[in-house]
Design a protein around this motif. Structure first.
Motif, mmCIF file in Angstrom:
data_model
loop_
_atom_site.group_PDB
_atom_site.id
_atom_site.type_symbol
_atom_site.label_atom_id
_atom_site.label_comp_id
_atom_site.label_asym_id
_atom_site.label_seq_id
_atom_site.Cartn_x
_atom_site.Cartn_y
_atom_site.Cartn_z
ATOM 1 N N PRO A 41 6.406 44.330 100.737
ATOM 2 C CA PRO A 41 7.084 43.235 101.438
ATOM 3 C C PRO A 41 6.117 42.116 101.805
ATOM 4 O O PRO A 41 5.042 42.369 102.358
ATOM 5 C CB PRO A 41 7.641 43.919 102.688
ATOM 6 N N GLY A 42 6.477 40.903 101.463
ATOM 7 C CA GLY A 42 5.660 39.759 101.804
ATOM 8 C C GLY A 42 4.451 39.545 100.928
ATOM 9 O O GLY A 42 3.650 38.636 101.184
ATOM 10 N N LYS A 43 4.309 40.352 99.903
ATOM 11 C CA LYS A 43 3.147 40.233 99.017
ATOM 12 C C LYS A 43 3.582 39.951 97.589
ATOM 13 O O LYS A 43 4.712 40.203 97.209
ATOM 14 C CB LYS A 43 2.303 41.508 99.074
ATOM 15 N N GLN A 44 2.640 39.463 96.807
ATOM 16 C CA GLN A 44 2.930 39.190 95.408
ATOM 17 C C GLN A 44 2.960 40.495 94.612
ATOM 18 O O GLN A 44 2.321 41.484 94.976
ATOM 19 C CB GLN A 44 1.852 38.261 94.833
ATOM 20 N N ARG A 45 3.661 40.451 93.524
ATOM 21 C CA ARG A 45 3.682 41.591 92.625
ATOM 22 C C ARG A 45 2.313 41.722 91.975
ATOM 23 O O ARG A 45 1.713 40.728 91.547
ATOM 24 C CB ARG A 45 4.765 41.402 91.569
ATOM 25 N N GLU A 46 1.814 42.954 91.903
ATOM 26 C CA GLU A 46 0.492 43.175 91.341
ATOM 27 C C GLU A 46 0.505 44.319 90.342
ATOM 28 O O GLU A 46 1.358 45.203 90.394
ATOM 29 C CB GLU A 46 -0.535 43.477 92.446
ATOM 30 N N ALA A 47 -0.446 44.287 89.448
ATOM 31 C CA ALA A 47 -0.542 45.314 88.415
ATOM 32 C C ALA A 47 -1.139 46.602 88.975
ATOM 33 O O ALA A 47 -2.010 46.572 89.844
ATOM 34 C CB ALA A 47 -1.401 44.806 87.267
ATOM 35 N N VAL A 48 -0.649 47.708 88.465
ATOM 36 C CA VAL A 48 -1.175 49.022 88.816
ATOM 37 C C VAL A 48 -1.846 49.663 87.596
ATOM 38 O O VAL A 48 -2.945 50.198 87.694
ATOM 39 C CB VAL A 48 -0.056 49.940 89.349
ATOM 40 N N ALA A 49 -1.183 49.614 86.462
ATOM 41 C CA ALA A 49 -1.742 50.180 85.230
ATOM 42 C C ALA A 49 -0.850 49.788 84.061
ATOM 43 O O ALA A 49 0.357 49.606 84.238
ATOM 44 C CB ALA A 49 -1.821 51.703 85.318
ATOM 45 N N CYS A 50 -1.440 49.693 82.884
ATOM 46 C CA CYS A 50 -0.683 49.350 81.685
ATOM 47 C C CYS A 50 -1.166 50.205 80.526
ATOM 48 O O CYS A 50 -2.327 50.645 80.509
ATOM 49 C CB CYS A 50 -0.854 47.871 81.334
ATOM 50 N N ILE A 51 -0.284 50.399 79.557
ATOM 51 C CA ILE A 51 -0.626 51.197 78.397
ATOM 52 C C ILE A 51 0.002 50.605 77.155
ATOM 53 O O ILE A 51 1.133 50.115 77.184
ATOM 54 C CB ILE A 51 -0.182 52.674 78.592
ATOM 55 N N SER A 52 -0.770 50.642 76.080
ATOM 56 C CA SER A 52 -0.228 50.304 74.778
ATOM 57 C C SER A 52 0.292 51.585 74.150
ATOM 58 O O SER A 52 -0.498 52.501 73.868
ATOM 59 C CB SER A 52 -1.318 49.697 73.896
ATOM 60 N N THR A 53 1.582 51.684 73.952
ATOM 61 C CA THR A 53 2.145 52.935 73.454
ATOM 62 C C THR A 53 1.834 53.148 71.969
ATOM 63 O O THR A 53 2.023 54.247 71.468
ATOM 64 C CB THR A 53 3.660 52.969 73.656
ATOM 65 N N SER A 54 1.347 52.128 71.283
ATOM 66 C CA SER A 54 1.006 52.295 69.869
ATOM 67 C C SER A 54 -0.291 53.067 69.682
ATOM 68 O O SER A 54 -0.401 53.892 68.772
ATOM 69 C CB SER A 54 0.911 50.934 69.186
ATOM 70 N N ASP A 55 -1.258 52.840 70.550
ATOM 71 C CA ASP A 55 -2.540 53.527 70.375
ATOM 72 C C ASP A 55 -3.040 54.222 71.636
ATOM 73 O O ASP A 55 -4.107 54.838 71.622
ATOM 74 C CB ASP A 55 -3.613 52.561 69.864
ATOM 75 N N GLY A 56 -2.283 54.137 72.710
ATOM 76 C CA GLY A 56 -2.656 54.837 73.934
ATOM 77 C C GLY A 56 -3.727 54.148 74.760
ATOM 78 O O GLY A 56 -4.158 54.699 75.779
ATOM 79 N N SER A 57 -4.143 52.964 74.361
ATOM 80 C CA SER A 57 -5.163 52.281 75.159
ATOM 81 C C SER A 57 -4.572 51.867 76.500
ATOM 82 O O SER A 57 -3.392 51.540 76.605
ATOM 83 C CB SER A 57 -5.703 51.063 74.410
ATOM 84 N N THR A 58 -5.404 51.917 77.515
ATOM 85 C CA THR A 58 -4.940 51.668 78.878
ATOM 86 C C THR A 58 -5.742 50.556 79.544
ATOM 87 O O THR A 58 -6.865 50.238 79.122
ATOM 88 C CB THR A 58 -5.061 52.942 79.721
ATOM 89 N N ALA A 59 -5.177 50.015 80.583
ATOM 90 C CA ALA A 59 -5.849 48.983 81.373
ATOM 91 C C ALA A 59 -5.506 49.203 82.838
ATOM 92 O O ALA A 59 -4.341 49.463 83.174
ATOM 93 C CB ALA A 59 -5.418 47.593 80.924
ATOM 94 N N TYR A 60 -6.526 49.108 83.667
ATOM 95 C CA TYR A 60 -6.341 49.299 85.104
ATOM 96 C C TYR A 60 -7.050 48.163 85.843
ATOM 97 O O TYR A 60 -8.207 47.853 85.543
ATOM 98 C CB TYR A 60 -6.963 50.603 85.579
ATOM 99 N N PRO A 61 -6.405 47.598 86.837
ATOM 100 C CA PRO A 61 -7.139 46.704 87.714
ATOM 101 C C PRO A 61 -8.258 47.481 88.411
ATOM 102 O O PRO A 61 -8.130 48.689 88.657
ATOM 103 C CB PRO A 61 -6.075 46.246 88.722
ATOM 104 N N TYR A 62 -9.319 46.809 88.727
ATOM 105 C CA TYR A 62 -10.475 47.486 89.333
ATOM 106 C C TYR A 62 -10.073 48.250 90.591
ATOM 107 O O TYR A 62 -10.543 49.351 90.852
ATOM 108 C CB TYR A 62 -11.551 46.458 89.652
ATOM 109 N N SER A 63 -9.163 47.681 91.357
ATOM 110 C CA SER A 63 -8.779 48.289 92.634
ATOM 111 C C SER A 63 -8.041 49.612 92.443
ATOM 112 O O SER A 63 -7.931 50.405 93.381
ATOM 113 C CB SER A 63 -7.911 47.326 93.433
#
Length: 123
Positions: A41-63
């Motif tokens: 509430p009251g905050k911007q939407r932020e990334a938690v984690a992402c994945i490419s389902t084609s090769d399984g590569s992932t990305a995470y924000p440092y936090s």
């Protein structure tokens, strides 16, 4: 019709764990990147984690590194988010989203969004 159904949220004590699921349908699953994002509430939407389902590569924000793990089961068209050592500041609505191809795990890149699942962490 593209559909993303997030589930697995709930109330958990600080230090606990949750696994969220994102069931996808209506598109060729392994051609898309799937991301988890959250908004408190009251905050911007932020990334938690992402994945490419084609090769399984992932990305995470440092936090998020070290506390969350994203994975996919392409046979089930489902992406999971394992969250450990949860903190009260992790309280938010968690959304899964999809975009064709690859992305940089930024909310504005993602085109299709699910309805969200509430995660509440008590102190």
């Amino acid at each position: 019709e593209v559909q993303l159904q997030a589930s697995g949220g709930g109330l958990v004590q600080a230090g606990g764990s949750l696994r969220l699921s994102c069931a996808a349908s209506g598109f060729t699953f392994d051609e898309y990147a799937i991301g988890w994002f959250r908004q408190a509430p009251g905050k911007q939407r932020e990334a938690v984690a992402c994945i490419s389902t084609s090769d399984g590569s992932t990305a995470y924000p440092y936090s998020m590194m070290g506390r969350v793990t994203i994975s996919s089961d392409n046979a089930k068209n489902t992406v999971y988010l394992q969250m450990n050592n949860l903190k009260p500041e992790d309280t938010a609505v968690y959304y899964c989203a999809a975009v064709y191809g690859l992305g940089y795990c930024l909310p504005f890149e993602y085109v299709y969004w699910g309805q969200g699942t509430q995660v509440t962490v008590s102190s």
